[in-house]
Write a protein that holds these residues in place. Structure first.
Motif, short mmCIF file in Angstrom:
data_model
loop_
_atom_site.label_atom_id
_atom_site.label_comp_id
_atom_site.label_asym_id
_atom_site.label_seq_id
_atom_site.Cartn_x
_atom_site.Cartn_y
_atom_site.Cartn_z
N ARG A 50 -24.84 -10.49 -11.81
CA ARG A 50 -25.54 -11.30 -10.66
C ARG A 50 -24.71 -10.99 -9.39
O ARG A 50 -23.68 -10.70 -9.26
CB ARG A 50 -25.53 -12.49 -11.02
CG ARG A 50 -26.54 -13.23 -11.96
CD ARG A 50 -26.53 -14.54 -12.26
NE ARG A 50 -25.21 -15.19 -12.97
CZ ARG A 50 -24.83 -16.35 -13.06
NH1 ARG A 50 -25.83 -17.27 -12.74
NH2 ARG A 50 -23.65 -16.73 -13.53
N ILE A 51 -25.44 -11.24 -8.34
CA ILE A 51 -24.74 -10.86 -6.94
C ILE A 51 -25.30 -12.28 -6.50
O ILE A 51 -26.40 -12.70 -6.23
CB ILE A 51 -25.40 -9.90 -6.17
CG1 ILE A 51 -25.07 -8.49 -6.75
CG2 ILE A 51 -24.70 -9.90 -4.70
CD1 ILE A 51 -23.56 -8.13 -6.94
N ARG A 52 -24.27 -12.96 -5.67
CA ARG A 52 -24.27 -14.18 -5.01
C ARG A 52 -23.96 -14.00 -3.38
O ARG A 52 -22.56 -13.78 -3.30
CB ARG A 52 -23.75 -15.39 -5.42
CG ARG A 52 -24.17 -15.73 -7.08
CD ARG A 52 -23.67 -17.01 -7.68
NE ARG A 52 -24.04 -17.07 -9.01
CZ ARG A 52 -24.09 -18.15 -9.49
NH1 ARG A 52 -23.41 -19.22 -8.92
NH2 ARG A 52 -24.35 -18.26 -10.73
N LEU A 53 -24.73 -14.17 -2.41
CA LEU A 53 -24.39 -14.14 -1.01
C LEU A 53 -23.79 -15.25 -0.70
O LEU A 53 -24.10 -16.48 -1.00
CB LEU A 53 -25.55 -13.78 -0.30
CG LEU A 53 -26.19 -12.43 -0.61
CD1 LEU A 53 -27.38 -12.13 0.37
CD2 LEU A 53 -25.57 -11.24 -0.74
N LYS A 54 -22.71 -15.07 0.38
CA LYS A 54 -22.21 -16.10 1.04
C LYS A 54 -22.31 -15.94 2.44
O LYS A 54 -21.20 -15.40 3.05
CB LYS A 54 -20.79 -16.46 0.56
CG LYS A 54 -20.37 -16.98 -0.86
CD LYS A 54 -19.09 -16.93 -1.21
CE LYS A 54 -18.29 -17.90 -0.47
NZ LYS A 54 -16.76 -17.80 -0.74
N GLY A 55 -23.37 -16.08 2.95
CA GLY A 55 -23.62 -15.67 4.41
C GLY A 55 -24.01 -14.14 4.36
O GLY A 55 -24.28 -13.41 3.56
N ASP A 56 -23.79 -13.52 5.72
CA ASP A 56 -24.24 -11.97 5.79
C ASP A 56 -23.03 -11.14 5.57
O ASP A 56 -23.09 -9.97 5.50
CB ASP A 56 -24.71 -11.99 7.16
CG ASP A 56 -26.02 -12.67 7.41
OD1 ASP A 56 -26.77 -12.94 6.61
OD2 ASP A 56 -26.17 -12.94 8.64
N ASP A 57 -21.63 -11.72 5.36
CA ASP A 57 -20.54 -10.90 5.45
C ASP A 57 -19.59 -11.04 4.04
O ASP A 57 -18.35 -10.71 4.18
CB ASP A 57 -19.65 -10.92 6.83
CG ASP A 57 -19.50 -12.30 6.94
OD1 ASP A 57 -19.65 -13.08 5.98
OD2 ASP A 57 -18.54 -12.43 7.99
N ALA A 114 -19.91 -10.84 -6.96
CA ALA A 114 -20.44 -9.92 -8.18
C ALA A 114 -19.78 -10.38 -9.30
O ALA A 114 -18.56 -10.37 -9.36
CB ALA A 114 -20.20 -8.57 -7.66
N GLU A 115 -20.79 -10.51 -10.28
CA GLU A 115 -20.21 -10.54 -11.92
C GLU A 115 -20.14 -9.12 -12.37
O GLU A 115 -21.13 -8.39 -12.49
CB GLU A 115 -21.14 -11.65 -12.45
CG GLU A 115 -20.98 -12.93 -12.07
CD GLU A 115 -21.79 -13.71 -12.72
OE1 GLU A 115 -22.39 -13.55 -13.91
OE2 GLU A 115 -22.23 -14.99 -12.35
#
Length: 237
Positions: free
Chosen positions: A129-136, A140-141
């Protein structure tokens, strides 16, 4: 006749007013429709941007682990992929590596692979899984890849940041399949562990000479900085 003409003018006036209402109603409907379409297009662009960021983050992490799993080793990663790490975590890892090199036969630093959360690496690792925290920034697991599948046992939760169009690792958190993701990222991860190890070395260095278990650190030595990447030689067959 006068009454009829008045009634005719009244009917014409009412018809004009009614027509105006219809016209403005059509204009309003068209405007609202345009606003809805604009909002929908904006949301679509945002969704596409998020997908692009997720893909970029995934590609970077998977590429690093594909390379690293060929010959795991902290010195190799710091020498040949220094820009893959933020300045903070690079300095902390380099200090730990150098301290351990000065104390052969002792364990004064990390005693496991910080990127794999293991002492027994395998040949392949899979980004989950990838989890975004904003654009920057993103999480990543990383799972152990077993027979082409993704293991559900242990994994590393990797925190990344994007600076000047380049991803780099900021921290590594450790957990297992039975642990909640949010709990695993609340412990401080690798940065906290490296800080605790450094403090333990400093404490040991200040102890009486007979109780010292590691060499005294040289405070005058400047903190290591990320060097320029070095081209790794091809492995010999």
């Amino acid at each position: 006749m006068i009454t009829n003409r008045f009634s005719l003018r009244k009917r014409r006036s009412l018809a004009t007013i009614a027509g105006s209402f219809v016209f403005f109603g059509l204009v309003l409907t068209a405007w609202l429709s345009g606003q809805t379409q604009d909002t929908g297009a904006t949301l679509l662009r945002q969704a596409q941007d998020a997908q692009d960021i997720q893909k970029s983050c995934h590609t970077f992490v998977q590429s690093f682990y594909d390379w690293y799993a060929q010959r795991p080793g902290l010195p190799r990663a710091l020498r040949y992929r220094p820009l893959a790490f933020s300045p903070e975590i690079y300095r902390a890892l380099k200090e730990d590596e150098e301290a351990q090199a000065k104390a052969p036969g002792e364990i004064v630093g990390l005693d496991f692979d910080p990127f794999l959360n293991s002492q027994d690496p395998i040949e392949h690792y899979v980004v989950g899984r990838i989890r975004l925290k904003g654009d920057d920034s993103c999480w990543a697991e990383v799972h152990a890849g077993l027979a082409g599948a993704k293991s559900k046992e242990s994994y590393v939760a990797v925190e990344l940041a994007n600076s000047d169009g380049r991803w780099h690792f900021v921290n590594f958190q450790y957990s297992s399949a039975n642990s909640d993701f949010s709990a695993s990222v609340s412990t401080g991860g690798l940065l906290t562990l490296l800080k605790e190890l450094r403090e333990a070395r400093e404490k040991a260095a200040k102890a009486p000479s007979g109780a010292q278990s590691s060499p005294k650190p040289q405070n005058s030595v400047p903190a290591p900085k990320r060097p320029k990447p070095v081209t790794e030689p091809s492995p010999r067959n």
